[in-house]
Every structure is written in structure tokens, then in C-alpha cells.
Scaffold this motif. Structure first.
Motif, short mmCIF file in Angstrom:
data_model
loop_
_atom_site.label_atom_id
_atom_site.label_comp_id
_atom_site.label_asym_id
_atom_site.label_seq_id
_atom_site.Cartn_x
_atom_site.Cartn_y
_atom_site.Cartn_z
N THR A 77 0.86 -1.20 -0.21
CA THR A 77 -0.15 -0.02 0.03
C THR A 77 0.84 1.31 0.01
O THR A 77 0.25 2.26 -0.07
N GLU A 78 2.12 1.27 -0.06
CA GLU A 78 3.32 2.43 0.02
C GLU A 78 4.24 1.82 -0.48
O GLU A 78 4.62 0.66 -0.80
N SER A 79 4.78 2.92 -1.25
CA SER A 79 6.23 2.64 -1.96
C SER A 79 7.28 2.01 -1.21
O SER A 79 8.16 1.41 -1.89
N TRP A 80 7.34 2.00 0.00
CA TRP A 80 8.43 1.47 0.98
C TRP A 80 8.12 0.20 1.57
O TRP A 80 9.02 -0.54 1.98
N ASN A 81 7.03 -0.27 1.01
CA ASN A 81 6.65 -1.76 1.42
C ASN A 81 7.59 -2.77 0.37
O ASN A 81 7.61 -2.42 -0.68
N VAL A 159 21.15 -3.91 11.18
CA VAL A 159 21.23 -3.39 9.79
C VAL A 159 19.93 -4.56 9.12
O VAL A 159 19.93 -5.72 9.43
N VAL A 160 19.38 -4.00 8.40
CA VAL A 160 18.40 -4.70 7.68
C VAL A 160 18.44 -4.22 6.13
O VAL A 160 18.31 -2.93 5.72
N VAL A 161 18.48 -5.17 5.12
CA VAL A 161 18.35 -4.93 3.64
C VAL A 161 17.10 -5.28 3.18
O VAL A 161 16.57 -6.32 3.62
N TYR A 162 16.53 -4.26 2.35
CA TYR A 162 15.32 -4.41 1.72
C TYR A 162 14.99 -3.95 0.46
O TYR A 162 15.69 -3.09 -0.02
N LEU A 163 13.81 -4.23 -0.44
CA LEU A 163 13.66 -3.87 -1.68
C LEU A 163 12.43 -2.96 -1.48
O LEU A 163 11.30 -3.31 -0.73
N GLU A 164 12.20 -1.97 -2.37
CA GLU A 164 11.17 -0.98 -2.10
C GLU A 164 11.02 -0.23 -3.29
O GLU A 164 11.71 -0.46 -4.44
N GLY A 165 10.08 0.60 -3.67
CA GLY A 165 10.02 1.45 -4.83
C GLY A 165 8.84 1.35 -5.79
O GLY A 165 8.16 2.66 -5.86
N PRO A 166 8.16 0.22 -6.17
CA PRO A 166 6.93 0.61 -7.00
C PRO A 166 6.03 1.26 -6.46
O PRO A 166 5.73 1.02 -5.19
N PRO A 167 4.79 1.49 -7.28
CA PRO A 167 3.78 2.09 -6.46
C PRO A 167 2.71 0.93 -5.87
O PRO A 167 3.01 -0.21 -5.90
#
Length: 202
Positions: A77-81, A159-167
Motif C-alpha cells: 500500500t506504500e512505496s516503501w513496502n 542492519v536490515v536490507v530490503y527492496l522497495e519503490g514501485p507504486p
């Protein structure tokens, strides 16, 4: 959590040195646990969304790039998800690391979107920072490779690595993720610039 990732320096990040509790991987060993999702979603979690492991999308249009499975960050629901893994204790200070991920997107809201690999870092004094490692324009047609490097000049507490970005409404698909010691060493800050504790290379 919804702030835009930044490469700005973290102030007073190295007041104390806190050792991680995990076992430090050997040279050339992948720091990421369960990197190709052979063990389901173990060691992974959703960042504000759901994650699941599939052998294909429901419509059958997407198959794994390699192996038998891929992960999907869905109900975003958010770009950072997105999808994330805690790597606390598995990264060391003053060593450069190279990230490589095979990604694409899926959903009706976008056929092309920026996908970003982000490092969430918490310092010993509880200062939080979101740092962009790499980004790419992903599509719903083909798998693409996301690559970037970073270096930590002190030991953060988490430290946490994650993927985000799309609408919102667009799934992030992850076929595999690798995080290893980089082949070449990134330069350390010059004397007198101790606050530059995270270095990047495009």
C-alpha cells in the motif's frame, strides 16, 4: 519508515562499538540466508506488506529465473513496502560488500517501475538512517539484475536490507539475492572525516 532514503552521513554514529551476535560469513560466502527461497520465507519478512513464495504467478505469466521458486512482496500500500532480511552481525566494518538481486514487478498498476535496494541502519545511539544501495527500472516483462556496493566504517547495532519503490498495488518479485564481500576494496574516508561511516560506489 516512509522517509526517502538518503546517502547523507550519520552524525555521531560511532560513539561505541557494538558487536553483532551472528556468525560472520567467510570470504565469498553469501551473507543472505535462504537466498533462493528453497526454504520458503524462512529468514525473510514483509516490510509493511505480505510475502509469499511461488513457483509461478497465478496467471502463469511469470516463472522463476533460476531454481524452482521466487518470492513476491504483495498487498503493498506504500512505496516503501517490500521484502526484507535482517543482516545484523553478518556485516563487518571497513569491508566493502556487493549486492546483486534478480527482480521484476507484477500487477495492473505499472508495467515499469523503479526498484530500489535500501539499507536500514540503526546506530548504537538509536539514530536511524535509510540508505540507497542501488536502484533500477524494473519491468513486468523480464527479470533484471539490481547491483550496488557499500561499506560500513563502524559497527551499527542493527542492519536490515530490503527492496522497495514501485507504486501501491504492484508486487515486487525477487528470484534471488546475494550479498558478498566485494572483489575490490572501496577507499576509506580521508583522515578527519570519521563521520563518513558509509561509502558507496555507483
Amino acid at each position: 519508515m516512509g522517509t526517502t532514503p538518503s546517502k547523507s552521513n550519520v552524525q555521531n554514529a560511532c560513539h561505541s562499538q557494538i558487536k553483532g551476535t551472528g556468525d560472520v560469513p567467510a570470504e565469498n560466502e553469501n551473507i543472505i540466508l535462504n537466498p533462493t527461497f528453497n526454504d520458503g520465507v524462512n529468514n525473510w519478512s514483509g516490510r509493511g506488506c505480505k510475502i509469499l513464495v511461488q513457483d509461478s504467478t497465478a496467471d502463469g505469466t511469470v516463472l522463476p529465473k533460476s531454481g524452482k521458486h521466487f518470492a513476491s512482496a504483495t498487498d503493498r500500500t506504500e512505496s516503501w513496502n517490500g521484502i526484507q532480511q535482517d543482516i545484523t552481525g553478518r556485516v563487518q566494518q571497513k569491508l566493502s560488500y556487493q549486492l546483486s538481486a534478480v527482480v521484476r514487478i507484477h500487477g495492473k498498476n505499472a508495467t515499469s517501475a523503479n526498484v530500489q535496494a535500501t539499507l536500514w541502519v540503526q546506530t548504537p545511539d538509536l539514530y536511524e538512517q535509510y540508505i540507497c544501495i542501488a536502484n533500477m527500472q524494473a519491468t513486468d516483462k523480464n527479470w533484471g539484475q539490481l547491483q550496488g556496493e557499500f561499506l560500513l566504517n563502524c559497527n551499527p547495532s542493527k542492519v536490515v536490507v530490503y527492496l522497495e519503490g514501485p507504486p501501491r498495488g504492484t508486487d515486487i518479485l525477487l528470484d534471488s539475492l546475494s550479498l558478498k564481500h566485494a572483489e575490490k576494496i572501496l577507499p576509506l574516508p580521508a583522515p578527519g572525516t570519521e563521520k563518513e561511516w558509509i561509502k558507496f560506489e555507483a
